[in-house]
Design an enzyme around this catalytic site. Structure first.
Site, PDB file in Angstrom:
ATOM      1  N   ALA A  47      13.123   8.647   8.627  1.00 39.27           N
ATOM      2  CA  ALA A  47      12.565   7.598   9.474  1.00 39.27           C
ATOM      3  C   ALA A  47      11.087   7.816   9.794  1.00 39.27           C
ATOM      4  O   ALA A  47      10.407   6.893  10.245  1.00 39.27           O
ATOM      5  CB  ALA A  47      13.349   7.502  10.777  1.00 39.27           C
ATOM      6  N   LYS A  48      10.585   9.048   9.534  1.00 39.09           N
ATOM      7  CA  LYS A  48       9.205   9.368   9.900  1.00 39.09           C
ATOM      8  C   LYS A  48       8.342   9.772   8.714  1.00 39.09           C
ATOM      9  O   LYS A  48       7.127   9.584   8.744  1.00 39.09           O
ATOM     10  CB  LYS A  48       9.199  10.496  10.947  1.00 39.09           C
ATOM     11  CG  LYS A  48       9.906  10.126  12.243  1.00 39.09           C
ATOM     12  CD  LYS A  48       9.982  11.302  13.201  1.00 39.09           C
ATOM     13  CE  LYS A  48      10.747  10.928  14.472  1.00 39.09           C
ATOM     14  NZ  LYS A  48      10.897  12.080  15.392  1.00 39.09           N
ATOM     15  N   GLY A  49       8.945  10.362   7.674  1.00 41.02           N
ATOM     16  CA  GLY A  49       8.169  10.817   6.533  1.00 41.02           C
ATOM     17  C   GLY A  49       7.367  12.060   6.860  1.00 41.02           C
ATOM     18  O   GLY A  49       7.809  12.924   7.625  1.00 41.02           O
ATOM     19  N   HIS A  75       0.849  -1.196   0.000  1.00 39.95           N
ATOM     20  CA  HIS A  75       0.000   0.000   0.000  1.00 39.95           C
ATOM     21  C   HIS A  75       0.882   1.243   0.000  1.00 39.95           C
ATOM     22  O   HIS A  75       1.857   1.314   0.750  1.00 39.95           O
ATOM     23  CB  HIS A  75      -0.897   0.006   1.238  1.00 39.95           C
ATOM     24  CG  HIS A  75      -2.052   0.949   1.146  1.00 39.95           C
ATOM     25  ND1 HIS A  75      -1.902   2.316   1.205  1.00 39.95           N
ATOM     26  CD2 HIS A  75      -3.384   0.725   0.982  1.00 39.95           C
ATOM     27  CE1 HIS A  75      -3.088   2.894   1.092  1.00 39.95           C
ATOM     28  NE2 HIS A  75      -4.003   1.953   0.956  1.00 39.95           N
TER      29      HIS A  75
END
Length: 306
Positions: free
Chosen positions: A188-190, A92
């Protein structure tokens, strides 16, 4: 008679295989029993989980004391601590660890009320957690759409083999600037996309084929953008072995519902020489969500009589 003002929040997190991470996120939410988790939808193939939370709203909006906002912020903080987007992969698309947050007014609540919560939450995530946030719908001054943000940021293009998404996927060439937070996304978080809209249903239809190009043609013909059903957004996603799904957002479910989508997908699948399975919703209807919320005991965050 007192009016019932409820706000619903759907939180989509890019993880479903790490049980410890999900348990920690849920524990964070349970610290705010006045905003219980009404539904949880996990999908291991997509490596994604969706949480639905609801709380009452005061007659006069005050986002700083809103239990729903506090619960969602706690979930976001915990998700950032427990999940590394660079280590994530799934079928997804996603733009961040906390990929998407949407607020919906229920019962007698107004869109302006939920938009205020969305904007306050986005400011907190951007400023205090230092993660870029993008606003859409009633939370954005120009009512920008969710899909326009996603297209600008490269959401719909797989960046790994096997039609998968892996690691961060923010487009380096994008000119779209966040509404809050730093311009550069932590790998690491976007980023987080946050909005406020009227109710949206999600309905997915499996097609028993791995020919994703053909299923993309079906998805396009089903969608309003492709000349199909108005107010329906659709995309094709690989799903397990020899199955591809037509995943749909129903922006006006009272006008175009899952039954109409199902018939249209079946029709176009037959034209492609394929077989479509029975579709499914990824959440309850808004009426069912209100009913389930009213069955909860706000003192303990559990359903009555459990």
């Amino acid at each position: 008679m007192l009016k019932l003002r409820l706000a619903c929040c759907k939180v989509y997190i890019s993880e479903s295989r790490n049980r410890a991470a999900l348990e920690s996120i849920e524990r964070a939410a349970k610290l705010f029993p006045e905003a219980p988790i009404i539904n949880k939808f996990e999908d291991e193939s997509y490596n994604r989980v969706g949480y639905t939370l609801v709380s009452k709203l005061a007659p006069k909006p005050c986002s700083d004391v809103c239990a729903l906002r506090k619960a969602v912020l706690a979930m976001v903080k915990t998700a950032f601590e427990a999940i590394n987007l660079e280590m994530h992969c799934g079928n997804h698309p996603r733009l961040g660890v906390v990929d998407h947050i949407c607020f919906h007014p229920l019962a007698d609540a107004s869109l302006n009320q939920t938009a205020g919560i969305a904007k306050s939450l986005a400011a907190d995530i951007g400023s205090n957690l230092q993660v870029p946030t993008f606003l859409y719908g009633a939370a954005h001054e120009e009512e920008r759409t969710l899909d326009s943000i996603r297209r600008e940021l490269g959401y719909f293009k797989p960046n790994s083999s096997g039609n998968q998404w892996a690691g961060g996927m923010i487009s380096e060439s994008s000119l779209l600037k966040p509404d809050a937070g730093p311009a550069q996304a932590p790998q690491a978080k976007g980023v987080v996309v946050i909005g406020s809209t009227r109710w949206v249903d999600n309905y997915n239809v499996p097609i028993f084929s791995s020919n994703i190009a053909a299923v993309r043609r079906i998805a396009k013909r089903v969608s309003g953008r492709g000349g199909g059903l108005p107010s329906v957004q659709a995309m094709a996603l690989a799903y397990g072995e020899n199955v591809t799904e037509v995943a749909c957002n129903l922006l006006e479910p009272s006008r175009i519902g899952g039954d109409q989508v199902q018939l249209k997908v079946e029709q176009h699948a037959e034209e492609e020489g394929m077989i479509a399975g029975k579709g499914y919703y990824t959440d309850f209807s808004q009426e069912k969500i209100i009913q389930r919320y009213l069955e909860f005991d706000p003192q303990c965050g559990q359903k009555k009589n459990d």
